[in-house]
Write a protein that holds these residues in place. Sequence first.
Motif, PDB file in Angstrom:
ATOM      1  N   ARG A   1       2.712   1.886  -3.363  1.00  0.00           N
ATOM      2  CA  ARG A   1       1.654   2.373  -4.380  1.00  0.00           C
ATOM      3  C   ARG A   1       1.221   3.924  -3.919  1.00  0.00           C
TER       4      ARG A   1
ATOM      5  N   ASP B   1      -8.952   1.468  -4.845  1.00  0.00           N
ATOM      6  CA  ASP B   1      -8.086   1.631  -5.995  1.00  0.00           C
ATOM      7  C   ASP B   1      -6.917   0.758  -6.183  1.00  0.00           C
ATOM      8  N   TYR B   2      -6.072   0.382  -5.100  1.00  0.00           N
ATOM      9  CA  TYR B   2      -5.548  -0.836  -5.074  1.00  0.00           C
ATOM     10  C   TYR B   2      -6.159  -2.331  -5.598  1.00  0.00           C
TER      11      TYR B   2
ATOM     12  N   THR C   1      -1.224   4.190  -1.748  1.00  0.00           N
ATOM     13  CA  THR C   1      -2.350   4.184  -1.856  1.00  0.00           C
ATOM     14  C   THR C   1      -3.583   4.909  -0.747  1.00  0.00           C
TER      15      THR C   1
ATOM     16  N   LEU D   1       0.728  -1.100  -0.124  1.00  0.00           N
ATOM     17  CA  LEU D   1      -0.046   0.193  -0.045  1.00  0.00           C
ATOM     18  C   LEU D   1       0.862   1.366  -0.045  1.00  0.00           C
TER      19      LEU D   1
END
Length: 613
Positions: A57, A64-65, A59, A54
């Motif tokens: 990215r 969205d992930y 996030t 997470l």
Amino acid sequence: MTPPYRLLLLATAAFAAPALAQETPADVVVTAAGAPQSVNETGDAITVVTRDDLEARQTVSIADYLATTPGISVTRSGGPGTLTSLSIRGAEATQTLVLIDGVRVNDPSSPGGAFDFGSLLSGSVERVEVLRGANSVPWGSQAIGGVVNIVTERPPEAGVAARANAEYGAADSVVANGAVSGRSGALSGALTAGYLRSDGISAAADGTERDGYRQIGGSARLGIDVTDGIGVDLRGYYAHSKIDLDGFPPPAYVFADTPEYSTTQELYGYAGVHADFGSFRNRAAFTIADVNRDNYDPGVGAAALFIGRGRSERYEYQGDYRVLDQLRIVAGAEHEDSRFDDGTTTASTGTTSVYGELIVQPVRQLTVTGGVRNDDHDDFGSHTSIGANAALALATGTTLRASYAEGFKAPTLYQLHGAYGTPSLEPETAKSYDAGIEQALLDGRVRVGATYFHRDTHNQIDFDLGTFTYANIARARASGVEVGIALRPIDAFTVSANYTYTRARNRTPGANFGHDLARRPRETVNFSADYRFPFALSLGGTVSVVGDSYDDAGNVTRLDGYVLAGVRAELPVGERFALYGRIENLFDERYQTVFGYGTVGRAAYGGVRMRLD
């Protein structure tokens, strides 16, 4: 699918497979059997997302992930915080079971009982497990498409740990999160807190007024070791959100800007004890999920136009007995009371359940799991589900998996007793199977795999336009393949990609028989790469390709496919801090996942992260 997307799919398909980078042999999951089990000992298809994933990215929204993982499609009705639905392998969003720290959080006051992923932010989350496919034996109702299991911040093995981040970006967005956890003697605990504010975008695609979003929330966890093998576990999760809405104002009554808004308060709690007596592990718990929703229109008055009050209380026991090294028994009993109130109707129901599973290893490489469950519902009576899976892990790095499972979903209180309810509704049922292969090469630096899946759903509840009530009138079928690859040629460079083909079709006799189910793209491709330079700068990027779909059951309104690209960077500053930034929707793609609703264009964010451990 339009030709440009087809070309990109073909170019990217060479990198295809389930996201295997996190599914190492050391991983232990609970979504397969409802109890801890090595991921290499289950025939179910599971993706694991860690806190490190997470953060890599950057996030903010868990949805969205998850949208970049195999077999999952996500729709959002506007900007941040708006209604966000998740479909696993083409199933309805209402057929995904969601848990947070062992608490079932699907909303009893929602018409279909779906969980709204729009309010699930990453600040408190340490780990996510996604099981794809039906699995009602350990989990009961709603586990038709799959299970999403969220685990919040947990204490370290020893000492104290802390982390925090703050960022600012597009639409005057502010995000701040903090977490502290520790362990000392018999006590362990973790505490998180988070805040998000954004001016958002117009939920109406043709609107000009921004619809903002705000959330405050956090989680808490306390563990007390009474004596060796016996302890108490307390967990809590809280979120309060406010989202501006668009509606259908007079005189045109078309979707447009309005001053409407909605507030949601979510409170989830877990109180349990565990007692381990040698090879016999026991767990008993009480859980509570309480969701309050209120919709307002200042143009009409100060009072709420709509309320939704959903509450479930659950009592559960599970025993986990390893009879021999080759034989394990997992069994349990549960009772749940749920109720809802929409301001007009109040209703409640109860369900008592028992289940049992055998986990057998006739030889070291082969694990076979089989189980049965019975749920006795106050309204529709008794329902029995069965399931079985097998995993063969060979010394060559090859793992073969196969599973068969039945899923069911009890009718919601709204469908049974609401204004358009039908008290005689039966549960939705599904039968699903899948088979797959994974191969690890070069000491795990290359992992490839493929899975075929198929599911038939019967007795699905839908709104009957002939009687203006809910009825068991729908059928659906979904089948497809998930393929992918994860590469780590050197420690500083990781690449992963996955491709999913899903054919989700309406099998209900009538005008829409054979049509694609609404908002289920047949093809998706996701590609991600990250590289860390010797001087510690990290650069990464993600590309997601989503194929065409339809917005309606009649397959009249087409939603064009789209490509989303994002780039990110992070630079450590000393041992404790790091600066990071990202650009989402890099090429400012204009698209819709729900017809008539806007989506976020190009957006940039930057922040700082701190970690102490």
